[in-house]
Design an enzyme around this catalytic site. Structure first.
Site, PDB file in Angstrom:
ATOM      1  N   CYS A  46      35.185  48.527  46.474  1.00  0.00           N
ATOM      2  CA  CYS A  46      33.726  49.802  45.842  1.00  0.00           C
ATOM      3  C   CYS A  46      33.889  50.723  46.201  1.00  0.00           C
ATOM      4  O   CYS A  46      33.756  51.676  46.014  1.00  0.00           O
ATOM      5  CB  CYS A  46      32.359  48.897  45.508  1.00  0.00           C
ATOM      6  SG  CYS A  46      33.178  46.996  45.267  1.00  0.00           S
TER       7      CYS A  46
HETATM    8  C1  BEZ Z   1      35.775  44.888  48.106  1.00  0.00           C
HETATM    9  O1  BEZ Z   1      35.015  44.904  47.426  1.00  0.00           O
HETATM   10  O2  BEZ Z   1      35.844  45.703  48.775  1.00  0.00           O
HETATM   11  C2  BEZ Z   1      35.942  44.193  48.053  1.00  0.00           C
HETATM   12  C3  BEZ Z   1      35.656  43.052  46.895  1.00  0.00           C
HETATM   13  C4  BEZ Z   1      36.555  41.391  47.243  1.00  0.00           C
HETATM   14  C5  BEZ Z   1      37.230  41.416  48.090  1.00  0.00           C
HETATM   15  C6  BEZ Z   1      38.228  42.281  48.587  1.00  0.00           C
HETATM   16  C7  BEZ Z   1      37.363  43.039  49.035  1.00  0.00           C
END
Ligand code: BEZ
Length: 213
Positions: A46
């Site tokens: 994100c």
């Molecule tokens: C992330 O947003 O970095 C993420 C979310 C779920 C699984 C793996 C990464």
């Protein structure tokens, strides 16, 4: 919660964001919109996504597109995380992040997929036109960061259809030839497409991208 389909009016809502409270439809005004959710603040994928969107702000502005992100984290968390995004992605987040702690917007837009995660939003994307109609929906898994070049490519295609009566063929990219939409009659082609066209089949009529010099 109901499924949002292409052509539906994007549900309106009032929500708290990092740029104050917004009424979504009023905030969009006459612009196109991209509403996208991410699973959580302070997560690696994100962080790169929101940094990328911030870096693309000129591209969104050029296309008259307003962008809003969303997760179920609160406003304070968003503000703290923005500092990290700015620092690590070398940018300045310049769009609102919706604090959807009560899951009102996530529910309206069906952004929580319980069989993926019962509490967190998945990576949903909605493109909305100036009439507030939903023109695209995509859902990515949490572990896959989105390709925002693809989002811009779809916006370009949608705007070509809306403003120039062309569609875009497979793997089209900016500058490639376009397809004249079936609703345009052969009689109207010369006035609408002065750059010329090629009729490969009566239903397959190609023309140079109309909005280029
Ligand atoms: C992330 O947003 O970095 C993420 C979310 C779920 C699984 C793996 C990464």
């Amino acid at each position: 919660m109901s499924t949002i389909r292409l052509g539906d009016t994007a549900p309106n809502f009032t929500a708290q964001t990092t740029e104050g409270e917004i009424n979504f439809h009023n905030w969009l005004g006459d612009s196109w919109g991209v509403l996208f959710s991410h699973p959580a603040d302070y997560t690696p994928v994100c962080t790169t996504e929101l940094g990328t969107v911030a870096k693309y702000s000129d591209e969104f502005n050029k296309r008259n597109v307003k962008v809003a992100a969303l997760s179920v984290d609160g406003e304070e968390s968003h503000h703290g995380w923005i500092k990290d995004i700015n620092e690590t992605q070398n940018t300045t987040v310049n769009f609102p992040i919706i604090a959807d702690e009560d899951r009102n917007v996530s529910t309206l837009y069906d952004m929580i997929h319980p069989n993926a995660d019962s509490k967190l939003t998945v990576r949903s994307v909605f493109i909305i036109d100036p009439d507030k109609k939903v023109k695209l929906t995509i859902t990515y898994p949490a572990s896959t960061g989105r390709n925002f070049d693809e989002i811009l490519r779809v916006i370009d295609s949608l705007q070509l259809t809306a403003y120039h009566k062309v569609a875009t063929p497979a793997n089209w990219k900016h500058g490639d030839d376009c397809v004249i939409v079936p609703a345009v009659t052969n009689e109207d082609i010369p006035s609408l497409f002065p750059k010329g066209h090629t009729e490969i089949k009566p239903y397959l009529r190609i023309t140079p991208q109309p909005n280029l010099n």
